[in-house]
Design a protein around this motif. Structure first.
Motif, PDB file in Angstrom:
ATOM      1  N   THR A  66       0.837  -1.197   0.000  1.00 54.05           N
ATOM      2  CA  THR A  66       0.000   0.000   0.000  1.00 54.05           C
ATOM      3  C   THR A  66       0.873   1.250   0.000  1.00 54.05           C
ATOM      4  O   THR A  66       1.686   1.438   0.903  1.00 54.05           O
ATOM      5  CB  THR A  66      -0.914   0.007   1.224  1.00 54.05           C
ATOM      6  N   ALA A  87      -1.129   2.207  -5.114  1.00 56.14           N
ATOM      7  CA  ALA A  87      -1.014   0.753  -4.987  1.00 56.14           C
ATOM      8  C   ALA A  87      -1.684   0.284  -3.705  1.00 56.14           C
ATOM      9  O   ALA A  87      -1.526   0.901  -2.652  1.00 56.14           O
ATOM     10  CB  ALA A  87       0.463   0.341  -4.995  1.00 56.14           C
ATOM     11  N   ASN A 116      -3.074  -3.611  -1.561  1.00 55.01           N
ATOM     12  CA  ASN A 116      -2.708  -5.021  -1.488  1.00 55.01           C
ATOM     13  C   ASN A 116      -3.554  -5.859  -2.446  1.00 55.01           C
ATOM     14  O   ASN A 116      -4.725  -5.593  -2.690  1.00 55.01           O
ATOM     15  CB  ASN A 116      -2.857  -5.530  -0.046  1.00 55.01           C
ATOM     16  N   HIS A 117      -2.919  -6.884  -2.986  1.00 53.06           N
ATOM     17  CA  HIS A 117      -3.559  -7.782  -3.949  1.00 53.06           C
ATOM     18  C   HIS A 117      -2.769  -9.084  -3.963  1.00 53.06           C
ATOM     19  O   HIS A 117      -1.569  -9.096  -3.668  1.00 53.06           O
ATOM     20  CB  HIS A 117      -3.576  -7.150  -5.345  1.00 53.06           C
ATOM     21  N   TYR A 128      -1.859 -10.933  -6.459  1.00 55.13           N
ATOM     22  CA  TYR A 128      -0.854 -10.921  -7.512  1.00 55.13           C
ATOM     23  C   TYR A 128      -0.579  -9.475  -7.915  1.00 55.13           C
ATOM     24  O   TYR A 128      -1.133  -8.546  -7.337  1.00 55.13           O
ATOM     25  CB  TYR A 128      -1.324 -11.739  -8.729  1.00 55.13           C
ATOM     26  N   GLU A 147      -1.228  -6.608 -10.392  1.00 54.80           N
ATOM     27  CA  GLU A 147      -2.218  -6.178 -11.385  1.00 54.80           C
ATOM     28  C   GLU A 147      -1.990  -4.700 -11.675  1.00 54.80           C
ATOM     29  O   GLU A 147      -2.201  -3.860 -10.817  1.00 54.80           O
ATOM     30  CB  GLU A 147      -3.632  -6.415 -10.864  1.00 54.80           C
ATOM     31  N   SER A 200      -2.796  -1.310 -13.862  1.00 50.37           N
ATOM     32  CA  SER A 200      -3.847  -0.676 -14.668  1.00 50.37           C
ATOM     33  C   SER A 200      -3.379   0.713 -15.103  1.00 50.37           C
ATOM     34  O   SER A 200      -3.566   1.688 -14.366  1.00 50.37           O
ATOM     35  CB  SER A 200      -5.151  -0.577 -13.869  1.00 50.37           C
ATOM     36  N   ARG A 251       3.785  -1.308 -18.316  1.00 51.48           N
ATOM     37  CA  ARG A 251       3.559  -2.589 -17.646  1.00 51.48           C
ATOM     38  C   ARG A 251       4.878  -3.320 -17.386  1.00 51.48           C
ATOM     39  O   ARG A 251       5.081  -3.905 -16.318  1.00 51.48           O
ATOM     40  CB  ARG A 251       2.632  -3.471 -18.487  1.00 51.48           C
ATOM     41  N   ARG A 258       3.906  -7.691  -6.198  1.00 50.14           N
ATOM     42  CA  ARG A 258       2.489  -7.883  -5.880  1.00 50.14           C
ATOM     43  C   ARG A 258       1.822  -6.536  -5.674  1.00 50.14           C
ATOM     44  O   ARG A 258       2.483  -5.532  -5.451  1.00 50.14           O
ATOM     45  CB  ARG A 258       2.322  -8.728  -4.613  1.00 50.14           C
ATOM     46  N   LYS A 314      -2.223  -4.262  -6.398  1.00 49.00           N
ATOM     47  CA  LYS A 314      -3.075  -3.700  -7.446  1.00 49.00           C
ATOM     48  C   LYS A 314      -2.630  -2.262  -7.656  1.00 49.00           C
ATOM     49  O   LYS A 314      -2.800  -1.414  -6.778  1.00 49.00           O
ATOM     50  CB  LYS A 314      -4.541  -3.769  -7.025  1.00 49.00           C
ATOM     51  N   GLU A 372      -2.676   1.218  -9.754  1.00 53.14           N
ATOM     52  CA  GLU A 372      -3.307   2.142 -10.703  1.00 53.14           C
ATOM     53  C   GLU A 372      -2.300   3.245 -11.008  1.00 53.14           C
ATOM     54  O   GLU A 372      -1.865   3.962 -10.100  1.00 53.14           O
ATOM     55  CB  GLU A 372      -4.587   2.736 -10.115  1.00 53.14           C
TER      56      GLU A 372
END
Length: 287
Positions: A6, A26, A28-29, A31, A33, A35, A50, A59, A61, A63
């Motif tokens: 995070t 960012a 937590n997720h 994997y 990911e 975007s 990417r 790791r 998520k 954005e």
């Protein structure tokens, strides 16, 4: 180095009449990911964005948004003077042909396509500068993740110390609890049987001792604590491994609770589960 998943980072830079801004958020997720949100003129950077994220993040998520804005002070219109002269000459010639002596109307010329234009966007330059600025934003994100990860590590260490305390409490209480249970069992059998069978009594005591034997669970708890500390010290991408160890710790705490025959060991088992759950919540944010 322990990294949290995070974090937020922002990097901006002025560039020849344009302002570039990257913002990365960012959370937590399970994997990685990514975007990306890019302006139409820089949509071709998506694969490069990417790839850069995959090389530096494991790791989360993520954005990631890029914005560019033209500086209003540098947004003056450019006049295509050769085209204006050509249009003016043609207008005069047409006027002569139709025997019209009026002057050429400048506004009519300005309406002609191509007479006025704005500064052309240097896409190649914007791409290069955007990727360079992205590297800075990613480094800022990693630095923030690292600082937060360090704090998470300290919180986990505190909970591990708490687990050690509870294990020592149980170890110290076991001899006293075993003796109290043996006396209660003897008293119960004596009340039921006038002349208790020594062999049957011994069998009951063995079964009770087996139920109360939690040495293995306590040893495994200490082993898992040692392993968690080793992984924390090693650092890196450790979130999944720590999550697995939390499951193992929780399993031992559950077994300890199921074998409990005393309020003190029951309280210790409950406290262990609380400490493990607190660690698990923190570990969900570790990369």
């Amino acid at each position: 180095m322990i990294c949290s998943m995070t974090a937020f980072a922002r990097a901006d830079r002025p560039l020849e009449g344009y302002g570039l801004v990257w913002e990365i958020k960012a959370v937590n997720h399970r994997y990685l990911e990514v975007s990306p949100r890019l302006p139409d003129a820089l949509r071709s950077l998506e694969n490069a964005v990417r790839e850069r994220c995959r090389k530096r993040l494991a790791r989360g998520k993520v954005e990631i948004t890029l914005r560019y804005q033209q500086d209003e002070s540098d947004a003056a219109l450019e006049l295509n003077e050769p085209l204006v002269k050509q249009l003016s000459d043609i207008s005069r010639r047409v006027g002569d042909l139709v025997q019209h002596s009026g002057q050429v109307n400048p506004m009519e010329i300005l309406r002609h396509p191509g007479v006025l234009s704005t500064r052309q966007l240097d896409v190649a330059l914007l791409q290069r500068e955007s990727l360079t600025l992205l590297d800075e934003a990613l480094q800022s994100l990693i630095d923030t993740r690292s600082r937060e990860g360090e704090q998470l590590g300290k919180l986990i260490e505190e909970r591990l110390d708490g687990i050690i305390v509870q294990v020592e409490i149980v170890k110290a209480a076991i001899p006293r609890i075993k003796e109290a249970q043996r006396e209660r069992l003897r008293s119960r059998i004596q009340d039921v049987i006038d002349s208790p069978d020594p062999d049957r009594l011994e069998q009951e005591l063995v079964l009770l001792a087996q139920k109360m034997d939690v040495d293995e669970e306590l040893d495994r708890l200490l082993t898992h604590v040692t392993e968690v500390r080793r992984i924390l010290k090693k650092g890196g991408h450790i979130g999944r491994r720590l999550d697995f160890l939390m499951q193992e710790l929780n399993r031992e705490a559950n077994t300890l609770g199921s074998k409990s025959v005393d309020s003190e060991t029951t309280a210790a088992a409950v406290e262990l589960k609380v400490l493990i759950e607190q660690m698990r919540e923190q570990i969900q944010n570790i990369e």
